[in-house]
Design a protein around this motif. Sequence first.
Motif, PDB file in Angstrom:
ATOM      1  N   LYS A 199     -10.390 -30.761  46.961  1.00 42.52           N
ATOM      2  CA  LYS A 199     -11.043 -30.228  47.699  1.00 42.52           C
ATOM      3  C   LYS A 199     -12.513 -31.051  48.205  1.00 42.52           C
TER       4      LYS A 199
ATOM      5  N   ASP B 184      -5.509 -20.956  53.116  1.00 42.08           N
ATOM      6  CA  ASP B 184      -6.129 -22.027  53.109  1.00 42.08           C
ATOM      7  C   ASP B 184      -7.453 -22.196  53.554  1.00 42.08           C
ATOM      8  N   PRO B 185      -8.097 -22.556  52.317  1.00 43.91           N
ATOM      9  CA  PRO B 185      -9.929 -22.707  52.180  1.00 43.91           C
ATOM     10  C   PRO B 185     -11.019 -22.591  53.919  1.00 43.91           C
ATOM     11  N   PRO B 186      -9.763 -24.023  54.681  1.00 42.30           N
ATOM     12  CA  PRO B 186     -10.942 -24.414  55.462  1.00 42.30           C
ATOM     13  C   PRO B 186     -11.193 -23.541  57.249  1.00 42.30           C
TER      14      PRO B 186
ATOM     15  N   SER C  68     -17.075 -22.656  44.285  1.00 33.92           N
ATOM     16  CA  SER C  68     -15.564 -23.506  43.651  1.00 33.92           C
ATOM     17  C   SER C  68     -15.309 -23.737  42.890  1.00 33.92           C
TER      18      SER C  68
ATOM     19  N   THR D  24     -12.759 -30.665  56.733  1.00 37.62           N
ATOM     20  CA  THR D  24     -12.033 -29.782  57.279  1.00 37.62           C
ATOM     21  C   THR D  24     -12.328 -29.022  58.005  1.00 37.62           C
TER      22      THR D  24
ATOM     23  N   ASN E 226     -11.345 -32.954  51.059  1.00 41.06           N
ATOM     24  CA  ASN E 226     -10.252 -32.627  52.318  1.00 41.06           C
ATOM     25  C   ASN E 226     -10.331 -31.381  52.516  1.00 41.06           C
ATOM     26  N   TRP E 227     -10.620 -30.089  52.089  1.00 41.62           N
ATOM     27  CA  TRP E 227     -11.072 -28.625  52.537  1.00 41.62           C
ATOM     28  C   TRP E 227     -12.370 -29.056  53.529  1.00 41.62           C
ATOM     29  N   LYS E 228     -13.111 -29.705  52.630  1.00 40.86           N
ATOM     30  CA  LYS E 228     -14.743 -29.525  53.295  1.00 40.86           C
ATOM     31  C   LYS E 228     -15.234 -30.285  54.347  1.00 40.86           C
TER      32      LYS E 228
END
Length: 450
Positions: A123, A96-98, A26, A129, A125-127
């Motif tokens: 970033k 959406d990454p997650p 990322s 989730t 938040n993505w992780k």
Amino acid sequence: MKINDKRVKVFLNEKTTLGPIIYWMSRDQRVEDNWAFLHAQELALEAKQPLVVVFCLVSEFLGATMRQYGFMLKGLEEVESKLKKIHIPFYILLGDPPDELEKFTKKIKAGAVVTDFDPLKIKRNWKETLRKKLNGAFYEVDAHNIVPCTAASNKQEYGAYTIRPKIHKLLPEFLTEFPKIKPQAHKIDFSFSEINWKKIYSSLKIDSTVEEVDWITPGENAAHQALKDFIKNRLHGYDENRNDPNLDGQSGLSPYLHFGQLSAQRVALEVSKHRSEHRKDVEAFLEELIIRRELSDNFCYYNHKYDSFAGFPAWAQKSLNEHRDDARQFVYTKSEFEKAKTHDELWNASQRQLVKTGKMHGYMRMYWAKKVLEWTASPEEALKIAIYLNDKYELDGRDPNGYVGIAWSLGGVHDRAWFDRPIFGKVRFMNDRGCASKFDVKGYSKKYSV
DNA sequence: ATCGGCTCGCGCAA
DNA sequence: TGCGCGAAGCCGAT
């Protein structure tokens, strides 16, 4: 060779079925000198499983434009070809990454996911989730900082002088040579196809009016060339020349560092080799590369208000509040700033340099941001405009360095209080007289005239 | 050209 | 509790 455990944060550590190891790339978009890649490879070799690398592309990201997306995607094309040579598959997922990572992890029945460290809220938040969706192992490796952010300090540091001794103490442990990457060792029993770059470009929903720039070549190879060029031609004299916007005295590496196309640790290792010839220059450069960069990550990681007024230190908030109603001699709109239509030719020149080249000189970034504070109705509006312009035009926008630089200028972050004055309160003031005593203001203004 | 004062609070010594 | 000093300065006095 095992990587230092202090670089690795365990998000999930459940026993899993055997399966390929994913490196979710990322922030650190490179193959060489990448601790997150190396950790994933190490896990893959231990588990006797293949390694795959994945990048998840979102169709819009914090106001990034074609200028930044183009730079990034060209770098990722190079990642693809570098990985192909060592038989490591590279995927670009869209969406959406997650969600996408969860689907992909299930599809290839992955054994573990490794990603790189980033202090920005989006970033994290993505992780978070993804962590809730995954069952299995999920790790984060700080591949961006030399001394990992959480190892350097467990709290928000007050200034460079408080983090400096902590980092210097740990440098011998972390500023080490990288192990070499290895070719793919285990067979892949799933199919994968080449990346359709055309489809990727057409998926973007971004502002394409901000054009790419041609004075800098994106990618890992060009980044290494640029580092060599800096050491050969500009390291000598760096200490003296870096603060003169008329000289080409800065390293020019920040776009590469921002996208992780170049490792700060590699830069530090190479530059350090010249300490005996150019001690002052090397030390001045390493102070910026290491202490100031890592202080920015520290601020964003431990202060979730890193992009708002509430993130400023208490003395600065109090002081700026006391000056809210001060008369402003000039008040400009976002659009007037953007079009460089102020009364001040020096400011307009720096804004044009930003729009035209994607890289305002480091010294001018301070003056530029301080004047936005002076010429807007409130500190909140100034902050919004400064971040908007920085993120829209700078090649290295959306970086902790950018947020911290603006917070330093507008809100006294990592700075001391100075004597009280209108609008600024106790936040450090700067004016064109100071600039005139340091460099040729007319020459700079002329260089970036209309 | 150079210098002291401006002003806050952290971190360390005591 | 006291003290030194800090991410890039400004201003007025000399």
